[in-house]
Write a protein that holds these residues in place. Structure first.
Motif, PDB file in Angstrom:
ATOM      1  N   ARG A   1       0.839  -1.206   0.000  1.00 17.98           N
ATOM      2  CA  ARG A   1       0.000   0.000   0.000  1.00 17.98           C
ATOM      3  C   ARG A   1       0.870   1.252   0.000  1.00 17.98           C
ATOM      4  O   ARG A   1       0.586   2.236  -0.686  1.00 17.98           O
ATOM      5  CB  ARG A   1      -0.914   0.003   1.226  1.00 17.98           C
ATOM      6  CG  ARG A   1      -1.928   1.154   1.250  1.00 17.98           C
ATOM      7  CD  ARG A   1      -2.817   1.116  -0.001  1.00 17.98           C
ATOM      8  NE  ARG A   1      -3.726   2.244  -0.066  1.00 17.98           N
ATOM      9  CZ  ARG A   1      -4.940   2.276   0.455  1.00 17.98           C
ATOM     10  NH1 ARG A   1      -5.402   1.226   1.120  1.00 17.98           N
ATOM     11  NH2 ARG A   1      -5.700   3.341   0.333  1.00 17.98           N
ATOM     12  N   LEU A   2       1.946   1.215   0.770  1.00 21.70           N
ATOM     13  CA  LEU A   2       2.883   2.332   0.810  1.00 21.70           C
ATOM     14  C   LEU A   2       3.487   2.582  -0.567  1.00 21.70           C
ATOM     15  O   LEU A   2       3.639   3.731  -1.006  1.00 21.70           O
ATOM     16  CB  LEU A   2       3.993   2.017   1.825  1.00 21.70           C
ATOM     17  CG  LEU A   2       5.057   3.078   2.067  1.00 21.70           C
ATOM     18  CD1 LEU A   2       4.453   4.324   2.679  1.00 21.70           C
ATOM     19  CD2 LEU A   2       6.139   2.515   2.986  1.00 21.70           C
ATOM     20  N   LEU A   3       3.794   1.507  -1.268  1.00 23.91           N
ATOM     21  CA  LEU A   3       4.433   1.613  -2.572  1.00 23.91           C
ATOM     22  C   LEU A   3       3.484   2.132  -3.648  1.00 23.91           C
ATOM     23  O   LEU A   3       3.845   3.011  -4.435  1.00 23.91           O
ATOM     24  CB  LEU A   3       4.974   0.237  -2.973  1.00 23.91           C
ATOM     25  CG  LEU A   3       5.724   0.140  -4.299  1.00 23.91           C
ATOM     26  CD1 LEU A   3       6.998   0.979  -4.265  1.00 23.91           C
ATOM     27  CD2 LEU A   3       6.061  -1.316  -4.611  1.00 23.91           C
ATOM     28  N   PHE A   4       2.266   1.613  -3.673  1.00 25.84           N
ATOM     29  CA  PHE A   4       1.358   1.914  -4.784  1.00 25.84           C
ATOM     30  C   PHE A   4       0.418   3.086  -4.525  1.00 25.84           C
ATOM     31  O   PHE A   4      -0.230   3.553  -5.457  1.00 25.84           O
ATOM     32  CB  PHE A   4       0.540   0.672  -5.140  1.00 25.84           C
ATOM     33  CG  PHE A   4       1.373  -0.453  -5.683  1.00 25.84           C
ATOM     34  CD1 PHE A   4       2.145  -0.278  -6.820  1.00 25.84           C
ATOM     35  CD2 PHE A   4       1.415  -1.679  -5.041  1.00 25.84           C
ATOM     36  CE1 PHE A   4       2.935  -1.299  -7.320  1.00 25.84           C
ATOM     37  CE2 PHE A   4       2.190  -2.708  -5.525  1.00 25.84           C
ATOM     38  CZ  PHE A   4       2.953  -2.528  -6.672  1.00 25.84           C
ATOM     39  N   GLU A   5       0.345   3.551  -3.291  1.00 29.09           N
ATOM     40  CA  GLU A   5      -0.541   4.676  -3.002  1.00 29.09           C
ATOM     41  C   GLU A   5      -0.182   5.909  -3.821  1.00 29.09           C
ATOM     42  O   GLU A   5      -1.047   6.696  -4.212  1.00 29.09           O
ATOM     43  CB  GLU A   5      -0.486   5.002  -1.506  1.00 29.09           C
ATOM     44  CG  GLU A   5      -1.440   6.089  -1.069  1.00 29.09           C
ATOM     45  CD  GLU A   5      -2.900   5.705  -1.216  1.00 29.09           C
ATOM     46  OE1 GLU A   5      -3.738   6.622  -1.306  1.00 29.09           O
ATOM     47  OE2 GLU A   5      -3.201   4.488  -1.250  1.00 29.09           O
ATOM     48  N   GLY A   6       1.117   6.069  -4.110  1.00 22.56           N
ATOM     49  CA  GLY A   6       1.565   7.219  -4.891  1.00 22.56           C
ATOM     50  C   GLY A   6       1.048   7.227  -6.318  1.00 22.56           C
ATOM     51  O   GLY A   6       1.079   8.264  -6.993  1.00 22.56           O
ATOM     52  N   PHE A   7       0.547   6.075  -6.793  1.00 21.74           N
ATOM     53  CA  PHE A   7       0.009   5.990  -8.146  1.00 21.74           C
ATOM     54  C   PHE A   7      -1.491   6.224  -8.188  1.00 21.74           C
ATOM     55  O   PHE A   7      -2.089   6.229  -9.257  1.00 21.74           O
ATOM     56  CB  PHE A   7       0.319   4.613  -8.756  1.00 21.74           C
ATOM     57  CG  PHE A   7       1.782   4.357  -8.961  1.00 21.74           C
ATOM     58  CD1 PHE A   7       2.462   4.938 -10.026  1.00 21.74           C
ATOM     59  CD2 PHE A   7       2.495   3.555  -8.082  1.00 21.74           C
ATOM     60  CE1 PHE A   7       3.814   4.709 -10.227  1.00 21.74           C
ATOM     61  CE2 PHE A   7       3.846   3.315  -8.272  1.00 21.74           C
ATOM     62  CZ  PHE A   7       4.507   3.898  -9.340  1.00 21.74           C
ATOM     63  N   ARG A   8      -2.110   6.389  -7.024  1.00 17.88           N
ATOM     64  CA  ARG A   8      -3.549   6.611  -6.981  1.00 17.88           C
ATOM     65  C   ARG A   8      -3.882   8.060  -7.322  1.00 17.88           C
ATOM     66  O   ARG A   8      -3.100   8.962  -7.050  1.00 17.88           O
ATOM     67  CB  ARG A   8      -4.111   6.265  -5.608  1.00 17.88           C
ATOM     68  CG  ARG A   8      -4.207   4.767  -5.349  1.00 17.88           C
ATOM     69  CD  ARG A   8      -5.136   4.471  -4.210  1.00 17.88           C
ATOM     70  NE  ARG A   8      -5.293   3.047  -3.997  1.00 17.88           N
ATOM     71  CZ  ARG A   8      -6.211   2.522  -3.200  1.00 17.88           C
ATOM     72  NH1 ARG A   8      -7.040   3.319  -2.549  1.00 17.88           N
ATOM     73  NH2 ARG A   8      -6.304   1.221  -3.043  1.00 17.88           N
TER      74      ARG A   8
END
Length: 250
Positions: A200-207
């Motif tokens: 979640r930490l990694l992919f949240e920036g792509f939201r």
């Protein structure tokens, strides 16, 4: 997006169907391997569906308590199939309370129970981004990458697919057959929690719909993921040094 599936002329909401399928498959997987943790499969299956029933009922009642005007004209509309009339947070809290009460009544050991339901949680965490992809929820930020998808009038990161791929890898990593014999109770659950928080930490920036915390230059979900990851790693290290607490034993 695929919000509805047409079967024999009947329109069925597809995202909830994906989640229901994920819960059912996950519950069966946990039930099958529950004995490794010293818990009967029936108890785990009943625990999961007690929590699910409480989540569904609690989420609707919580929404009704917060928005009574939505049901003032017709009280029977509380049984509506409109999934918008639902409070996920309220449902989660009530579902969690129901699970705790059930576990206490059946005298289930907490850490062994968490390990036993870990496969179910992992499957649901895989089904959730697929359901979001079908509904268009939790969409990605605008992107011009070759694999960007068209959604809500723009080309965006397929962040739901990123998360689904990560969840699939996590499921493979914590698959019940990979558990070490005599492993300290709780480590399986804490691994899932750590891996999922990191993803979640990694992919949240792509939201594209995240709430930011400007003073920390972080998003709210990333901050929560940092705290979850830190807590899970601390508990993992703490319990790993207590080999006397084994899976399959109370």
């Amino acid at each position: 997006m695929l919000p509805f599936l047409n079967l024999f002329g009947v329109a069925i909401a597809f995202p909830p169907l994906v989640l229901i399928l994920g819960i059912w498959l996950g519950a069966n997987l946990s039930e099958k391997h529950a004995a490794k943790h010293g818990i009967s499969g029936d108890q785990i299956f009943n625990l999961i569906f007690t929590g699910l029933a409480a989540y569904i009922v609690g989420g609707r009642l919580s929404y009704a308590a917060q928005h009574p005007s939505a049901f003032s004209d017709n009280l029977l509309s509380i049984f509506s199939r409109n999934f918008g009339l639902f409070d996920p947070l309220g449902g989660f809290v009530i579902g969690l309370i129901a699970i705790v009460i059930y576990g206490q009544r059946k005298k289930l050991a907490a850490w062994q129970t968490l390990d036993a339901i870990t496969p179910a949680l992992a499957v649901v965490l895989l089904a959730l981004p697929l359901a979001n992809l079908a509904s268009g929820e939790a969409f990605g930020a605008v992107s011009e990458l070759p694999w960007a998808i068209e959604l809500w009038g723009a080309t965006r990161h397929p962040v739901q697919l990123y998360e689904a791929l990560a969840a699939g890898l996590i499921l493979w990593q914590i698959w019940p057959g990979r558990i070490q014999k005599g492993e300290t109770a709780g480590l399986e659950f804490l691994r899932l929690l750590s891996y999922s928080a990191f993803a979640r930490l990694l992919f949240e920036g792509f939201r594209g719909s995240s709430v930011a915390v400007s003073s920390l230059n972080l998003r709210v979900a990333q901050l929560a993921a940092w705290l979850t990851l830190a807590g899970a790693l601390w508990l993992y290290h703490s319990r790993k040094t207590r080999p006397e607490v084994k899976n399959g034993k109370s």
